[in-house]
Scaffold this active site. Structure first.
Site, mmCIF file in Angstrom:
data_model
loop_
_atom_site.group_PDB
_atom_site.id
_atom_site.type_symbol
_atom_site.label_atom_id
_atom_site.label_comp_id
_atom_site.label_asym_id
_atom_site.label_seq_id
_atom_site.Cartn_x
_atom_site.Cartn_y
_atom_site.Cartn_z
ATOM 1 N N ASP A 29 0.834 -1.207 0.000
ATOM 2 C CA ASP A 29 0.000 0.000 0.000
ATOM 3 C C ASP A 29 0.866 1.253 0.000
ATOM 4 O O ASP A 29 1.997 1.242 0.474
ATOM 5 C CB ASP A 29 -0.917 -0.022 1.242
ATOM 6 C CG ASP A 29 -2.087 0.924 1.092
ATOM 7 O OD1 ASP A 29 -2.435 1.282 -0.060
ATOM 8 O OD2 ASP A 29 -2.665 1.316 2.123
ATOM 9 N N HIS A 46 2.429 3.860 -9.005
ATOM 10 C CA HIS A 46 2.304 2.418 -9.275
ATOM 11 C C HIS A 46 3.523 1.899 -10.043
ATOM 12 O O HIS A 46 3.995 0.792 -9.810
ATOM 13 C CB HIS A 46 1.023 2.141 -10.071
ATOM 14 C CG HIS A 46 -0.231 2.472 -9.318
ATOM 15 N ND1 HIS A 46 -0.435 2.063 -8.015
ATOM 16 C CD2 HIS A 46 -1.348 3.168 -9.662
ATOM 17 C CE1 HIS A 46 -1.616 2.503 -7.603
ATOM 18 N NE2 HIS A 46 -2.183 3.178 -8.572
ATOM 19 N N LEU A 140 11.266 -19.996 -4.884
ATOM 20 C CA LEU A 140 10.140 -19.241 -4.321
ATOM 21 C C LEU A 140 8.885 -19.407 -5.184
ATOM 22 O O LEU A 140 8.966 -19.404 -6.412
ATOM 23 C CB LEU A 140 10.519 -17.755 -4.299
ATOM 24 C CG LEU A 140 9.412 -16.771 -3.900
ATOM 25 C CD1 LEU A 140 9.159 -16.818 -2.403
ATOM 26 C CD2 LEU A 140 9.773 -15.345 -4.324
HETATM 27 C C1 IPE Z 1 -5.363 -2.846 -0.412
HETATM 28 O O1 IPE Z 1 -5.068 -1.523 -0.530
HETATM 29 C C2 IPE Z 1 -5.371 -3.488 -1.771
HETATM 30 C C3 IPE Z 1 -4.069 -3.658 -2.401
HETATM 31 C C4 IPE Z 1 -2.922 -3.381 -1.851
HETATM 32 C C5 IPE Z 1 -4.123 -4.191 -3.726
HETATM 33 P P1 IPE Z 1 -6.201 -0.413 -0.726
HETATM 34 O O2 IPE Z 1 -5.499 0.888 -0.773
HETATM 35 O O3 IPE Z 1 -7.053 -0.760 -1.895
HETATM 36 O O4 IPE Z 1 -7.079 -0.587 0.591
HETATM 37 P P2 IPE Z 1 -7.804 0.489 1.488
HETATM 38 O O5 IPE Z 1 -8.703 1.278 0.583
HETATM 39 O O6 IPE Z 1 -6.745 1.333 2.101
HETATM 40 O O7 IPE Z 1 -8.544 -0.301 2.522
HETATM 41 C C1 IPE Z 2 -1.471 0.301 -3.418
HETATM 42 O O1 IPE Z 2 -1.265 1.665 -3.387
HETATM 43 C C2 IPE Z 2 -1.549 -0.229 -4.820
HETATM 44 C C3 IPE Z 2 -2.871 -0.742 -5.209
HETATM 45 C C4 IPE Z 2 -3.932 -0.786 -4.460
HETATM 46 C C5 IPE Z 2 -2.981 -1.231 -6.558
HETATM 47 P P1 IPE Z 2 -2.484 2.676 -3.368
HETATM 48 O O2 IPE Z 2 -2.816 3.073 -4.772
HETATM 49 O O3 IPE Z 2 -3.616 2.120 -2.594
HETATM 50 O O4 IPE Z 2 -1.838 3.910 -2.620
HETATM 51 P P2 IPE Z 2 -2.535 4.875 -1.560
HETATM 52 O O5 IPE Z 2 -3.128 4.008 -0.500
HETATM 53 O O6 IPE Z 2 -3.580 5.628 -2.317
HETATM 54 O O7 IPE Z 2 -1.441 5.732 -1.068
HETATM 55 MG MG MG Z 3 -4.155 2.291 -0.623
#
Ligand code: IPE
Ligand code: IPE
Ligand code: MG
Length: 255
Positions: A29, A46, A140
């Site tokens: 995240d 990303h 792995l």
């Molecule tokens: C969890 O992160 C999903 C992934 C890392 C793919 P999100 O950013 O989508 O989750 P929330 O919205 O913080 O719960």
């Molecule tokens: C996690 O990073 C990646 C995916 C969910 C694909 P986020 O895109 O959720 O990043 P934040 O949480 O908005 O910082």
């Molecule tokens: Mg996120």
């Protein structure tokens, strides 16, 4: 195949290699926040996150981790702007094509969990190709959670068991925890020993709900694109210090 430029193993890494966890799961995240803090678009975040995936996959293999499950796209991520979803699909395709050689070189086997059939056909083909070409690897196992949701997974398992029951292949009395585990996407994967979440959020966001019942949790404020080998090593060392009791008592009582 042995890497010709075998990197030096630190004493900490050696300590992990002597008793590595069988399964580490990561909620990757913070790509968006990483980008925002630099004035970049979320999509650039990303892209930077893909670099961390490369480094952590390699590190996990070298440290002797058996399974590494990465939460890459959740069933709820379709709610994001169309452009972001399209960019994530594209990145996934590019990542698979670009990483295939590296996965082979590092003896990594790719598996996926999630409702892949809802992905665009070209993305599905890209996934299938790498899953097939790495199937014989013995190092792995990298498990990508794609269009994954813990509740969706349990729902799919319940449906499958009901269908089996209707066909007379299973009786209600035979349904136990082991059978439910075998009915999940993770049937052939041990439960995670350690669940890491980057970026500080204290929630599980619908990830591996059944499987993490006794996982050790590790949350770091570091954004995913900044999460590198040294952070991973730190998490694994922290894990090694945990006392896992599984509801029992430790050390065993002497009465
Ligand atoms: C969890 O992160 C999903 C992934 C890392 C793919 P999100 O950013 O989508 O989750 P929330 O919205 O913080 O719960
Ligand atoms: C996690 O990073 C990646 C995916 C969910 C694909 P986020 O895109 O959720 O990043 P934040 O949480 O908005 O910082
Ligand atoms: Mg996120």
């Amino acid at each position: 195949m042995v890497d010709p430029v075998e990197r030096k193993v630190t004493p900490e890494e050696q300590q992990i290699r002597e008793n590595p966890p069988a399964h580490v799961a990561i909620i990757m995240d913070g790509n968006g926040r990483w980008a925002k803090s630099r004035g970049f678009s979320r999509i650039r975040g990303h892209r930077a996150g893909a670099e961390s995936i490369r480094e952590i996959v390699r590190s996990a293999g070298e440290l002797g981790v058996g399974f590494l499950t990465l939460y890459a796209f959740s069933v709820d991520n379709w709610k994001r702007p169309r452009r972001e979803v399209a960019a994530l699909m594209n990145l996934l395709k590019r990542f698979l094509a670009g990483e295939e050689r590296e996965l082979q070189r590092n003896n990594v086997r790719l598996w996926t969990i999630g409702r892949i059939s809802e992905f665009p056909p070209d993305v599905q083909h890209a996934i299938d190709a790498v899953v097939k070409s790495t199937a014989g690897n013995t190092g792995l196992t990298l498990v990508l959670a794609l269009n994954y949701g813990g509740r969706a997974e349990i729902t799919d398992a319940v449906r499958a068991l009901c269908e089996k029951s209707a066909r007379g292949e299973v009786r209600a009395g035979e349904i136990d925890e082991a059978l439910i585990s075998r009915s999940l996407y993770t049937a052939d994967i041990p439960d995670p020993d350690l669940l890491i979440r980057t970026s500080g959020e204290m929630r599980v966001s619908n990830f591996l709900l059944w499987q993490i019942s006794y996982a050790e949790l590790y949350v770091t404020p570091v954004y995913w694109p900044d999460f590198r080998r040294q952070h991973f090593v730190r998490a694994l060392l922290d894990f090694q210090k945990r006392e896992r009791r599984f509801g029992g008592v430790e050390p065993p009582p002497n009465y």
